[in-house]
Write an enzyme that holds these catalytic residues in place. Structure first.
Site, PDB file in Angstrom:
ATOM      1  N   GLY A 182       0.827  -1.199   0.000  1.00  0.00           N
ATOM      2  CA  GLY A 182       0.000   0.000   0.000  1.00  0.00           C
ATOM      3  C   GLY A 182       0.863   1.251   0.000  1.00  0.00           C
TER       4      GLY A 182
ATOM      5  N   ASP B  97       7.216  -3.719 -14.336  1.00  0.00           N
ATOM      6  CA  ASP B  97       8.330  -4.183 -13.501  1.00  0.00           C
ATOM      7  C   ASP B  97       9.677  -3.777 -14.098  1.00  0.00           C
ATOM      8  OD1 ASP B  97       7.006  -5.256 -11.305  1.00  0.00           O
ATOM      9  OD2 ASP B  97       6.853  -7.258 -12.171  1.00  0.00           O
TER      10      ASP B  97
ATOM     11  N   HIS C 129       5.305   2.600  -9.965  1.00  0.00           N
ATOM     12  CA  HIS C 129       5.078   1.157  -9.983  1.00  0.00           C
ATOM     13  C   HIS C 129       3.700   0.827  -9.404  1.00  0.00           C
ATOM     14  CE1 HIS C 129       6.065  -3.097  -8.648  1.00  0.00           C
ATOM     15  NE2 HIS C 129       6.412  -3.111  -9.926  1.00  0.00           N
ATOM     16  N   ASP C 130       3.348   1.466  -8.291  1.00  0.00           N
ATOM     17  CA  ASP C 130       2.037   1.238  -7.667  1.00  0.00           C
ATOM     18  C   ASP C 130       0.892   1.636  -8.591  1.00  0.00           C
ATOM     19  OD1 ASP C 130       3.290   0.352  -5.393  1.00  0.00           O
ATOM     20  OD2 ASP C 130       2.606   1.996  -4.103  1.00  0.00           O
TER      21      ASP C 130
END
Length: 167
Positions: A45, A97, A67-68
């Site tokens: 998170g 990634d 990335h999130d």
């Protein structure tokens, strides 16, 4: 101090499965314990108050935030692109990634990026997915991961799982 915090963070993660700690702790405590020190986005998170807030290690945190926000993710148990994510954690497209890997490698926050990269790419046993010609084998393997895949270019591309690079 950052090296000590990073080492403690890696030690904590080495006792976890995916992004989840096996100890019985509350959800709020889990989220606080799994975010890399000095960041708001690097871990399970995020602790930010909004998309523009970054922690002390801004370059590393910006990599984690991007990335999130990957637009192509597959949650645990979800099926997509003809694949099913049987892992206990979210998996992402290889494109996201790969961008995360490159961002961390080029970050000005060398120590925090190093620890976050080691944690994500080396400790968490995850894979990514992408559209590629069918894999027929592995040309080179190291530490249980395929570095170079052989593919059958005579067949149409399909979504498949791929090993992440080591950091």
């Amino acid at each position: 101090m950052q090296v000590v915090l990073g080492s403690l963070f890696l030690l904590l993660l080495s006792t976890s499965h995916g992004w989840q700690i096996r100890d019985r702790i509350g959800d709020n405590e889990l989220e606080e314990r799994i975010i890399y020190p000095g960041t708001l986005w690097c871990g399970h998170g995020n602790k930010s108050s909004g998309p523009n807030e970054l922690g002390r290690f801004k370059h590393t945190d910006a990599c984690c935030r991007t990335h999130d926000m990957c637009p192509d993710v597959m949650s645990a148990g979800e099926s997509k692109h003809g694949l099913t994510n049987t892992a206990s954690h979210t998996r992402l497209s290889c494109d996201c990634d790969d961008k995360f890997y490159d961002c961390l490698k080029n970050s000005a926050d060398t120590i925090s990026s190093y620890f976050v990269g080691k944690m994500y790419f080396n400790l968490i046993d995850t894979k990514c997915y992408k559209l590629e010609h069918p894999v027929t084998g592995c040309g080179e393997r190291t530490e249980g991961r395929c570095l170079h895949y052989t593919v059958d270019k005579s067949k149409p591309k399909v979504y498949q799982w791929f090993d992440l690079r080591k950091y």
